[in-house]
Motif scaffolding. Structure first.
Motif, mmCIF file in Angstrom:
data_model
loop_
_atom_site.group_PDB
_atom_site.id
_atom_site.type_symbol
_atom_site.label_atom_id
_atom_site.label_comp_id
_atom_site.label_asym_id
_atom_site.label_seq_id
_atom_site.Cartn_x
_atom_site.Cartn_y
_atom_site.Cartn_z
ATOM 1 N N ASP A 137 -4.495 12.586 3.196
ATOM 2 C CA ASP A 137 -4.705 11.968 2.031
ATOM 3 C C ASP A 137 -4.852 10.529 2.125
ATOM 4 N N HIS A 138 -5.088 10.118 3.274
ATOM 5 C CA HIS A 138 -5.407 8.567 3.639
ATOM 6 C C HIS A 138 -4.492 7.692 3.097
ATOM 7 N N GLN A 139 -3.155 8.049 3.081
ATOM 8 C CA GLN A 139 -2.199 6.945 3.106
ATOM 9 C C GLN A 139 -1.832 6.309 4.263
ATOM 10 N N TYR A 140 -1.152 4.863 4.193
ATOM 11 C CA TYR A 140 -1.267 4.201 5.524
ATOM 12 C C TYR A 140 -0.111 3.960 6.105
ATOM 13 N N GLU A 141 -0.064 3.634 7.395
ATOM 14 C CA GLU A 141 1.323 3.190 8.175
ATOM 15 C C GLU A 141 0.701 2.177 8.998
ATOM 16 N N PHE A 158 0.750 -1.191 -0.118
ATOM 17 C CA PHE A 158 -0.117 0.111 -0.094
ATOM 18 C C PHE A 158 0.793 1.319 -0.005
ATOM 19 N N GLN A 159 0.195 2.384 -0.169
ATOM 20 C CA GLN A 159 0.968 3.694 -0.022
ATOM 21 C C GLN A 159 1.419 3.736 1.460
ATOM 22 N N TYR A 160 2.578 3.953 1.413
ATOM 23 C CA TYR A 160 3.132 4.080 2.800
ATOM 24 C C TYR A 160 3.150 5.478 3.276
ATOM 25 N N ARG A 175 2.600 10.005 -3.394
ATOM 26 C CA ARG A 175 1.772 8.933 -3.685
ATOM 27 C C ARG A 175 2.287 7.735 -4.436
ATOM 28 N N ASN A 176 3.527 7.962 -4.501
ATOM 29 C CA ASN A 176 4.333 6.646 -5.024
ATOM 30 C C ASN A 176 5.312 5.908 -4.078
#
Length: 335
Positions: free
Chosen positions: A219-223, A181-183, A196-197
Motif C-alpha cells: 500500500d506504499h506506507q513508509y518505514e 507519514f503513514q508508518y 492507514r491511521n
C-alpha cells in the motif's frame, strides 16, 4: 486540527522569496523494491512451457518416426496452432508482468503560525507510483475496477510531510524539524491488514547517515532503511532495492486546478498539514483520517453485495463471472 492555522502558499511566490533549492534538496529520497509488481499470470506461464515442451517432443518424434509415418499437412497444422497459442500466452504473460515504480513527486507548501521572528512551514510531498497491487488477486481486480470507474486513474498517491522553522532575520536560518507519514510498522510487505491511521512523527535526525525513507508494504506506507535492515526476510525477499531521487524535472508543484482534474476529493487524502509545531512536543501529536480506508471499505461492500459474504475469493477465476456486474456497479456509483 483547524484548517485556518495552515495556509497554502503560492508555490511560485515561495520560490521567488526563498528559491527552489530548499524544496528540491529536502525532497525525501525513496527506497523502493524492484519486486513490487502486479500479480503474474502463472497459469499462462505454466501453459506456455507445457505447450512449448509438447511441440518440441512432437517435432522430435516426427523426425525419428518420419520413415514410418509422416504427414506434412498435419505437421504444419499442429506446429502453427502450437505457435499461435504460445504467442497468445506470451502476450498474456508480458501484459501481467507489470512492475510498480515511482513516477514523479508533487509538492505543496503551507505556512503555519508565526511566533516573533519564527515562522513555521510544512512541505507536503506526494511521491506518485504507477499503481499498487493488493495481495489478494481477486480483491486486486475489484480495486482496479474501482479506480478505473470511480477515480478514473490507477496511480497511487502517497504523502510525506516535512516540517520547518524559519527564522526571519538577516541570515534566514531554516531548521528542519521532522517527518510525518503513514508508518508501515514493520509489517510484512504482502500483509493485507494495513492501518492507514498509523501516522507517526520522526525528528529530522532520523534521516541521517543515509537512512532513507523506504516503501514498507504493497500500500506504499513508509518505514526507514534501518527498519528494513532489522527485517531480514523483507529486505532480502524484495531485493533489489532502488533509490529514487528527485530533481527539477520530476518534482512538480501540485495546484488546486490539477487536484480537480485527478478527482482529489475521491481519494480521501487530507492536504492540510496535520501537526502544529508551534505547540511543541511533536512526538505526542497524533492524526486520524476517518475516511482513510474508504476505498477498501467500498471494495469489501461490493464483495459482500455481489459475491457474497461467505464466499472465499482469492484468484481471478473466483470472480470472473461477476466482473461485468461489479464494473456496472462502480459505473452506476460514479454517475
Amino acid at each position: 486540527m483547524s484548517g485556518s492555522e495552515w495556509k497554502k502558499v503560492d508555490f511560485q511566490q515561495f520560490v521567488n522569496n526563498f528559491g527552489n533549492e530548499i524544496v528540491i534538496k529536502n525532497t525525501p529520497e525513496i527506497l523502493y523494491s524492484k519486486k513490487d509488481k502486479e500479480h503474474e499470470a502463472y497459469n499462462s506461464l505454466i501453459a506456455f512451457f507445457f505447450i512449448t515442451g509438447a511441440l518440441l517432443i512432437y517435432i522430435a518424434l516426427s523426425y525419428f518416426l518420419a520413415s514410418v509415418y509422416f504427414s506434412l499437412t498435419l505437421f504444419v497444422i499442429i506446429l502453427i496452432i502450437g505457435v499461435i497459442v504460445d504467442i497468445f500466452l506470451m502476450v498474456n504473460i508480458i501484459k501481467f508482468n507489470v512492475y510498480i515504480r515511482p513516477l514523479e513527486c508533487w509538492v505543496e507548501v503551507y505556512k503555519g503560525k508565526s511566533e516573533g521572528v519564527f515562522e513555521y512551514y510544512c512541505f507536503t510531498y506526494y511521491p506518485i507510483f504507477t499503481g499498487k497491487c493488493h495481495p489478494n488477486e481477486a480483491t486486486n481486480v475489484i480495486l482496479k475496477l474501482y479506480q478505473e470507474q470511480i477515480i478514473k486513474s490507477k496511480i497511487d498517491i502517497t504523502q510525506i510531510e516535512i516540517y520547518f522553522k524559519f527564522t526571519q532575520e538577516e541570515n534566514n536560518d531554516v531548521e528542519k524539524l521532522g517527518y510525518f507519514f503513514q508508518y508501515a510498522e514493520g509489517r510484512p510487505f504482502r500483509d493485507d491488514k494495513i492501518n492507514r491511521n498509523s501516522w507517526k512523527y520522526f525528528p529530522s535526525e532520523r534521516s541521517g547517515l543515509e537512512n532513507y525513507i523506504a516503501i514498507g508494504n504493497w500500500d506504499h506506507q513508509y518505514e526507514w532503511k534501518n527498519d528494513l535492515e532489522f527485517d531480514f526476510d523483507k529486505l532480502h525477499e524484495y531485493a533489489p532495492w532502488v533509490i529514487q531521487r528527485w530533481n527539477e524535472v520530476n518534482l512538480k508543484p501540485l495546484t488546486e486546478e490539477y487536484k480537480v482534474k485527478i478527482n482529489w476529493n475521491l481519494r480521501f487524502i487530507e492536504s492540510i498539514p496535520k501537526l502544529k509545531p508551534w505547540e511543541g512536543n511533536l512526538d505526542s501529536q497524533t492524526y486520524e483520517n476517518p475516511k482513510a480506508h474508504k476505498d477498501l471499505e467500498i471494495v469489501n461492500e461490493v464483495i459482500t453485495k455481489i459475491i457474497g459474504q461467505d464466499k472465499e475469493i482469492e484468484k481471478i477465476k473466483d470472480i470472473k463471472d461477476e466482473i461485468p456486474i461489479i464494473k456496472a456497479y462502480f459505473r452506476d456509483l460514479s454517475s
